[in-house]
Design an enzyme around this catalytic site. Structure first.
Site, PDB file in Angstrom:
ATOM      1  N   HIS A  51       0.867  -1.177   0.000  1.00 46.70           N
ATOM      2  CA  HIS A  51       0.000   0.000   0.000  1.00 46.70           C
ATOM      3  C   HIS A  51       0.901   1.225   0.000  1.00 46.70           C
ATOM      4  O   HIS A  51       1.375   1.679   1.040  1.00 46.70           O
ATOM      5  CB  HIS A  51      -0.897  -0.072   1.258  1.00 46.70           C
ATOM      6  CG  HIS A  51      -1.682   1.162   1.564  1.00 46.70           C
ATOM      7  ND1 HIS A  51      -2.438   1.276   2.712  1.00 46.70           N
ATOM      8  CD2 HIS A  51      -1.852   2.325   0.918  1.00 46.70           C
ATOM      9  CE1 HIS A  51      -3.029   2.457   2.749  1.00 46.70           C
ATOM     10  NE2 HIS A  51      -2.686   3.115   1.679  1.00 46.70           N
ATOM     11  N   HIS A 107       1.800   5.028  -2.428  1.00 44.14           N
ATOM     12  CA  HIS A 107       1.204   5.954  -3.389  1.00 44.14           C
ATOM     13  C   HIS A 107       2.283   6.651  -4.206  1.00 44.14           C
ATOM     14  O   HIS A 107       3.391   6.896  -3.732  1.00 44.14           O
ATOM     15  CB  HIS A 107       0.313   6.956  -2.661  1.00 44.14           C
ATOM     16  CG  HIS A 107      -0.751   6.296  -1.833  1.00 44.14           C
ATOM     17  ND1 HIS A 107      -1.701   5.464  -2.390  1.00 44.14           N
ATOM     18  CD2 HIS A 107      -1.001   6.293  -0.501  1.00 44.14           C
ATOM     19  CE1 HIS A 107      -2.498   5.004  -1.424  1.00 44.14           C
ATOM     20  NE2 HIS A 107      -2.087   5.478  -0.266  1.00 44.14           N
ATOM     21  N   GLU A 130       2.689   2.886   3.296  1.00 43.88           N
ATOM     22  CA  GLU A 130       2.259   4.133   2.646  1.00 43.88           C
ATOM     23  C   GLU A 130       3.415   5.142   2.536  1.00 43.88           C
ATOM     24  O   GLU A 130       3.179   6.328   2.358  1.00 43.88           O
ATOM     25  CB  GLU A 130       1.106   4.741   3.456  1.00 43.88           C
ATOM     26  CG  GLU A 130      -0.026   5.299   2.647  1.00 43.88           C
ATOM     27  CD  GLU A 130      -1.183   5.789   3.536  1.00 43.88           C
ATOM     28  OE1 GLU A 130      -2.313   5.798   3.063  1.00 43.88           O
ATOM     29  OE2 GLU A 130      -0.970   6.139   4.708  1.00 43.88           O
TER      30      GLU A 130
END
Lengths: 330, 330
Positions: free
Chosen positions: A6, A8, A278
């Site tokens: 996860h 970005h 993240e």
């Protein structure tokens, strides 16, 4: 392998200029497809790889940065143009560093509109760009109106059908938030909680037994509030246990405290938890207590003494490879 | 003494008939004030005391049952009539068994209306009925519309001023929920999380340094999601720590799992946690694993080995008596 399931995208500055243009013009007229130069893209991506290397992450699954998805900004063409552009950047990064990244698609969700409008982009991302999963925002109004029905509702079935067809998982992640009482980072958590309960109280897994859904951020509030939902389960004389239902879903470790991760792993078990940080994101700041960044979670997981070596391998790598099998053929 | 600081009224059946009448007639015409007979009230209250005795609770702070507060049902007179009637029942129960109960007022909040409309009933409950605290619902639209600003906003200051004047605490508790994606029991948790962050990011405690606010259900998601909010705190270079801010509020143990209560007590510390079970309520059902009801939390707290005897005394009694000092004069 240490897989951050996860994460970005980090993009060259030209993409921010493009986004401003799209928003300011309300995507009218249509702007050309922005393609950062190879050099600018390489610089941005190498910066990201440096941050991965600092904490021992070998691979990241990259998706659009959630709070920048613009799902509520009118007209729908804003998020449609932007989502396509970001997915293209991710695809180029994966191609540039195929050992370090896999692509997870953003969807051009728009306010109360049926997610059928997302299928074309999802098809493109899987079939043309080789993506291995996608994001799904349970509230594309971004807190600007009453949200659509919960994820347990047939409203979402067009997406679920396509996910099962492609055998790819979905990562449930809200975007931004317009309501002044709820920052986007808090809305992530609340939307995770709502998603878990809506899904577990629905027929979704009867209708789609092969659907794979990941709830990030340690499952929102739910593992911490288990007693409440266990009791509700028994009060309504439902078959089985709430704990069994909970394991129909997958969760990730993007929660920056050890006590919480221990609770998550105890409640959910290591077969249903994926490593995730993240990074760079909310947790990319030094914790004065440990002298490490909050999102440096590898040593935290490694230090959890009730996990066996095999448990840890599942959390760091095995579960991600199993779920996102399309990313690891052969 | 074992004080359950968060419990809800149990009423004679006639009160349910009254409520149906008020809703069906939309409180138009006004119905007379329903007064259950002394005998019916005694029967209902003795039933409640039996449930307290089963788990060793010596005193409960009684408030209206939250999901039955009718804060979004039009017109405002529905909740106004009903709230007054329920507060009256609670006052009679306290008078009937003064060693077992104290009263915590419901407020006739109505949708987006300023809570100024509640001050008259709050005054009545404190001055005439001898109540020692009140409930506050952060979303009186009950999920039927965009909610009012968060509890950190001056929208709520009329209530805060009155609470400080009377030196009574407020228990933050949402009511029901109209939106199909969020049951009322889940909304309790999400509203707790939103309340914590809204309050801690506001000037409320600068403007009302003596305000006492209790967040029930172990603080919603926040103690479990501390890493996220600690990191945000540092990313914005805010003074002090998020943990210090968290201790500006009080929390209760109405969370039916031991792992979660241990996490709560570690993160928040025993000075800021009040014993609470909400019995009879969500947790009043047998846990097949322990053979005890989920809301039988006294042995759970007693078994937490890192709490000293003095810590436990604070949680069971001392913190409640300190906060709700108006209920324990002299």
């Amino acid at each position: 392998m240490i897989i951050d399931s996860h994460a970005h995208v980090v993009m060259p500055p030209s993409m921010m200029h493009y986004l401003v243009e799209v928003i300011a013009a309300h995507a009218n007229p249509t702007l050309g497809n922005p393609e950062p130069s190879e050099e600018a893209l390489r610089t941005a991506t190498e910066g990201l790889i440096k941050q991965m290397d600092e904490v021992g992450t070998e691979m990241q699954f990259l998706s659009p940065r959630p709070y920048m998805q613009m799902h509520s900004i009118k007209p729908a063409k804003v998020t449609a143009s932007w989502t396509r552009a970001v997915n293209n950047v991710i695809a180029r990064q994966v191609k540039m560093f195929p050992d370090r990244f896999r692509g997870v698609a953003g969807l051009p969700q728009f306010r109360e509109t049926s997610p059928e409008n997302c299928l074309e982009e999802l098809d493109r991302c899987v079939n043309e760009l080789g993506f291995i999963g996608c994001l799904l925002n349970p509230d594309p109004t971004e807190g600007d109106a009453l949200p659509p029905p919960g994820l347990g509702d047939p409203f979402w079935y067009p997406v679920y059908e396509r996910l099962v067809k492609y055998d790819i998982p979905v990562l449930v992640h809200s975007a931004s938030c317009c309501h002044p009482r709820e920052t986007y980072t808090l809305k992530f958590i609340n939307e995770n909680s709502i998603a878990v309960i809506s899904l577990l109280e629905s027929d979704v897994f009867k209708d789609f037994p092969k659907l794979k859904i990941v709830i990030p951020h340690g499952g929102g509030a739910i593992p911490y509030q288990m007693g409440r939902f266990r009791a509700w389960h028994h009060r309504r004389n439902m078959p089985g246990t709430f704990d069994d239902r909970l394991r129909q879903l997958y969760y990730d470790t993007c929660n920056y405290s050890k006590e919480a991760l221990e609770l998550l792993l105890k409640v959910v078990g290591p077969d249903n938890v994926l490593f995730a940080t993240e990074r760079p994101g909310t947790g990319s700041v030094r914790d004065p207590k440990t002298g490490k960044d909050y999102d440096d979670l590898k040593p935290v997981i490694e230090s959890i003494d009730f996990l066996s070596a095999e448990d840890k391998r599942k959390v760091f790598e095995g579960n991600a490879k199993k779920l996102y099998a399309r990313g690891f053929p052969g």
